[in-house]
Design a protein around this motif. Structure first.
Motif: not given
Length: 535
Positions: A145, A148, A153-158
């Motif tokens: 994972e 963020a 992109d400032g988003k969490k990636h699982e």
């Protein structure tokens, strides 16, 4: 005579003087080192108490027996008597980046560990035993994972899943590559059917999204996976699935990891793999607390009663519950009924069927990956009640595993509490149930290696047999073990040291595999198991 009396009196005075001196010494220690002395005294008293014969008969005993030096995430009891501890990258980004993947084999008798070459990141895969006793492992980690704060992109990636699939052969002690999954999976559940096929469901895909109901099955004859677009069922990750006596898969409602909080995806029920029909099973108390819960098919499996144990809220919420619930799958309208509460609310409970039909429930944590519960209890199906067991020495929560050993003990591995340094418990602790201290154990002197369903078999025993059980070895991860079941072999007749046992015909009840055969005497003391193959 006078001299003897004088000598005796002097000896008594000398003993009294030594006792007084020791008492003064201990008093000085306690005054000067109060907390330490109290802790030391309590520890020594606990050790003395836990090793008393009457205490061990009533509550059993825990012993830390080894350090595996391995971040075990998965554990499986093999037909050779050894235990497969699978770590992969072991929830460690550094290991993953370095492609440092680990598996070890523990020999409980020699108490030794041997490394096994691990060609992919088995971390957070799914597994199930095949009819020949080999272990099928599918899925794993493609990518860790990304929080963020660290993402461009400032988003969490699982986490992202893999399509890799392997078989572990206990005879060669090696992984063997099979055909790939059709759908990448991370946190999937695998369960073996009566026909020998293995169904795979759920997990995160290779983009980190929750699988949207894709079902596939592994055919061991050709070692390939077949997609089943007509069988679609959305589950949260690591759903607890058990093969019911009528061939349907029972989803208890328990799961670990990821999934929407919606009611539909978490609804317990019986899933028909012929027509994709799903029969809901209602009545589960506190259904909002069914994540990180345990599930176990109670013994004997012929009664088709399943127990739901503890659990917590969805995601990383801190809420936990002490409730249990039981459902009779043979009922025309199966419905959960509340069972006895445990002594403590917990998530990640470990549950293991014992040869005397009781269930050890141990470990867990009172919050999300925190505040380890160092308690254990024994559930008695005949009285529908818990009794206390000895307390383990080591706390266990997330990433812990529990397995019944062939000698009737229970081995416990792993634990990964939430901490800044990503701490991991590598010590192996073994629970010896009270029945091991209640007299001489029966010995299986003879038994067939191959057991056909629907037949009768003759077993030699050193003592009269009160009951016999075939217990399927466990393959445990993330509070999920789809394999564990104890099947009764009714006693047909008993003459001298030989007992004739009836083997059930139903392959849904007794799937083909290697099993541990236990016999138990009238005092509830089990034998050491003999490995037999059912087919």
């Amino acid at each position: 005579m006078v001299a003897v009396l004088t000598s005796s009196a002097q000896a008594k005075r000398l003993r009294r003087w030594r006792i007084l001196r020791l008492g003064a010494f201990l008093f000085a220690i306690i005054v000067g080192n109060g907390p330490f002395a109290v802790s030391w005294t309590a520890t020594r008293y606990e050790q003395w108490q836990s090793h008393r014969p009457d205490y061990m008969r009533a509550y059993g005993r825990w012993d830390v027996v080894a350090d595996s030096a391995t971040r075990s995430i998965h554990a499986a009891m093999l037909r050779t008597g050894k235990v497969l501890l699978m770590a992969g990258s072991g929830n460690d980004q550094g290991n993953f980046d370095a492609k440092k993947f680990r598996t070890v084999l523990w020999d409980p008798i020699a108490n030794t560990f041997a490394d096994v070459h691990t060609p992919w990141d088995v971390f957070c895969s799914g597994h199930a035993f095949l009819p020949d006793g080999n272990l099928l492992i599918a899925g794993g980690t493609k990518k860790y994972e990304l929080l963020a704060a660290d993402a461009p992109d400032g988003k969490k990636h699982e986490y992202e899943g893999l399509k890799d699939s392997y078989i572990f052969d206990p005879a060669t002690e090696r992984y063997e590559k099979t055909g790939d999954l059709n759908h990448a999976r991370w946190y999937p559940t695998l369960v073996t059917l009566a026909n020998g096929l293995v169904v795979a469901v759920s997990g995160l895909d290779d983009n980190g999204n929750i699988d949207q109901g894709n079902t596939e099955s592994f055919n061991p004859a050709v070692r390939t996976w077949n997609d089943h677009p007509d069988l679609r069922k959305v589950f949260p990750t690591y759903p607890s699935l058990l093969l019911a006596g009528d061939g349907r898969l029972f989803f208890s409602g328990a799961n670990a990891g990821y999934g929407p909080a919606g009611v539909a995806e978490r609804q317990p029920g019986l899933w028909n793999l012929v027509n994709n029909a799903f029969q809901p099973v209602d009545g589960l108390p506190e259904p909002e607390l069914n994540e990180t819960a345990g599930t176990i098919m109670l013994a004997p499996a012929q009664e088709q009663k399943v127990m739901f144990i503890a659990g917590g809220g969805v995601g990383d919420t801190q809420t936990a519950t002490a409730r249990t619930a039981i459902v009779d799958l043979d009922s025309p309208d199966p419905t959960y009924r509340r069972g006895p509460d445990m002594a403590e609310a917990k998530r990640y409970p470990g549950a293991v069927i014992l040869p005397d039909d009781t269930v050890l429930v141990s470990g867990g944590s009172t919050a999300y990956r925190a505040d380890d519960s160092r308690t254990a209890e024994i559930y008695h199906p005949d009285t529908n009640a818990f009794t206390a067991a000895a307390d383990p020495h080591v706390g266990r929560d997330y990433h812990s595993e529990y397995l019944l050993l062939p000698d009737g003990r229970v081995a416990v591995f792993g634990s990964n509490p939430l901490s800044d340094d990503n701490a991991f418990e590598t010590r192996v602790e073994v629970y010896s149930p009270g029945y091991l201290y209640r007299g001489e154990r029966p010995t299986i002197t003879s038994a067939p290696t191959q057991i056909p369903r629907g037949s009768t078999i003759t077993v030699g025993s050193s003592q009269p047999v009160a009951k016999a059980r075939l217990i399927r070895p466990g393959a445990y991860t993330h509070v999920t073990d789809t394999e564990q079941r104890s099947v009764a072999l009714p006693v047909v007749r008993q003459v001298d040291s030989r007992v004739t046992l009836s083997v059930p015909r139903n392959s849904n009840l007794l799937p083909s595999d290697w099993y541990m055969l236990f016999v138990t005497n009238g005092a509830g003391v089990p034998s050491v198991a003999t490995w037999v193959q059912v087919g």
